[in-house]
Design a protein around this motif. Sequence first.
Motif, PDB file in Angstrom:
ATOM      1  N   UNK A   1       0.843  -1.192   0.000  1.00 48.45           N
ATOM      2  CA  UNK A   1       0.000   0.000   0.000  1.00 48.45           C
ATOM      3  C   UNK A   1       0.875   1.237   0.000  1.00 48.45           C
ATOM      4  N   UNK A   2       0.612   2.142  -0.955  1.00 50.67           N
ATOM      5  CA  UNK A   2       1.416   3.370  -1.059  1.00 50.67           C
ATOM      6  C   UNK A   2       0.663   4.587  -0.546  1.00 50.67           C
ATOM      7  N   UNK A   3      -0.346   4.371   0.281  1.00 51.63           N
ATOM      8  CA  UNK A   3      -1.076   5.500   0.852  1.00 51.63           C
ATOM      9  C   UNK A   3      -0.193   6.326   1.762  1.00 51.63           C
ATOM     10  N   UNK A   4      -0.460   7.633   1.812  1.00 48.52           N
ATOM     11  CA  UNK A   4       0.373   8.538   2.605  1.00 48.52           C
ATOM     12  C   UNK A   4      -0.313   9.040   3.865  1.00 48.52           C
ATOM     13  N   UNK A   5      -1.627   9.137   3.839  1.00 47.87           N
ATOM     14  CA  UNK A   5      -2.338   9.681   4.992  1.00 47.87           C
ATOM     15  C   UNK A   5      -2.811   8.569   5.914  1.00 47.87           C
ATOM     16  N   UNK A   6      -3.258   8.984   7.121  1.00 49.64           N
ATOM     17  CA  UNK A   6      -3.816   8.036   8.092  1.00 49.64           C
ATOM     18  C   UNK A   6      -5.095   8.649   8.648  1.00 49.64           C
ATOM     19  N   UNK A   7      -6.275   8.051   8.385  1.00 56.52           N
ATOM     20  CA  UNK A   7      -6.496   6.853   7.557  1.00 56.52           C
ATOM     21  C   UNK A   7      -6.315   7.156   6.081  1.00 56.52           C
TER      22      UNK A   7
ATOM     23  N   UNK B   1       0.702 -10.530   4.608  1.00 58.17           N
ATOM     24  CA  UNK B   1       1.642  -9.564   5.156  1.00 58.17           C
ATOM     25  C   UNK B   1       1.476  -8.251   4.408  1.00 58.17           C
ATOM     26  N   UNK B   2       1.377  -7.166   5.157  1.00 57.54           N
ATOM     27  CA  UNK B   2       1.142  -5.844   4.572  1.00 57.54           C
ATOM     28  C   UNK B   2       2.399  -4.997   4.670  1.00 57.54           C
ATOM     29  N   UNK B   3       2.733  -4.356   3.552  1.00 64.20           N
ATOM     30  CA  UNK B   3       3.871  -3.439   3.510  1.00 64.20           C
ATOM     31  C   UNK B   3       3.340  -2.031   3.280  1.00 64.20           C
ATOM     32  N   UNK B   4       3.529  -1.151   4.255  1.00 66.44           N
ATOM     33  CA  UNK B   4       3.153   0.254   4.126  1.00 66.44           C
ATOM     34  C   UNK B   4       4.369   1.031   3.642  1.00 66.44           C
ATOM     35  N   UNK B   5       4.321   1.484   2.410  1.00 64.91           N
ATOM     36  CA  UNK B   5       5.481   2.174   1.843  1.00 64.91           C
ATOM     37  C   UNK B   5       5.758   3.497   2.542  1.00 64.91           C
ATOM     38  N   UNK B   6       4.752   4.093   3.146  1.00 64.26           N
ATOM     39  CA  UNK B   6       4.947   5.341   3.884  1.00 64.26           C
ATOM     40  C   UNK B   6       6.043   5.181   4.933  1.00 64.26           C
ATOM     41  N   UNK B   7       6.083   4.015   5.570  1.00 66.09           N
ATOM     42  CA  UNK B   7       7.068   3.769   6.627  1.00 66.09           C
ATOM     43  C   UNK B   7       8.468   3.509   6.076  1.00 66.09           C
TER      44      UNK B   7
END
Length: 222
Positions: A7-13, A37-43
């Motif tokens: 997921x390349x989302x930037x905001x939360x949520x 397994x989830x990979x958050x690209x923001x991190x």
Amino acid sequence: MKLVVVSAGLSVPSSTRLLADRLTESAVRGAPGTDVQVIELRDLAVDIANNFVTGFPAPALEAALGKVAEADALIVVSPVFSASYSGLFKSFFDVIDKDALTGKPVLIGATGGTGRHSLVLDHALRPLFGYLRAVVVPTGVYAASEDWGAEGLAERIERAAGELVALTAPSATVPAQERGAAPARGQAPRTVGSVEDRPLGTGSLKDRVVPFEQQLAALKVR
């Protein structure tokens, strides 16, 4: 099945993460027992940028790249920026080994503020993963702001997830006849189009071609 969600989302949520979660839930319903397994690209944004400069991934990025390489299938979702996927999304797949996605089933998704960006799936994401030699499922899912809660999105999600699960199903579940195996003893080969459905190498091409006149006669064409 090992399913990795990028997921390349930037905001939360994030609507991008929400779409990724909806796609994942549908895929898991179709394949119970799936390891997700989830990979958050923001991190990983800083690690990805540093990798371009140093040529070496930080531990967190290296672990994420390893998960992608070991996955049986991927769900990837990007927000739309300037009519394409985000730079963070593209940068992550730029640092992945060029052979890591070869033959791997991938479900593509994108989110945006307007439905006018829906073609991003076909003019940006699909060519990217085609270049990486992944197997992109036929149905991509784009969700504009007005799509949430509207008719059609849930159906597209279910169809796309079903296609992903079908691509990861063991080949043993496909009937032998459909895989092109030799027919059982005493069973006549089927005819598909103008060529009999026989294994390659059995008989000459002339033997396997049905004459055009015979096809017309079978169809009762005058």
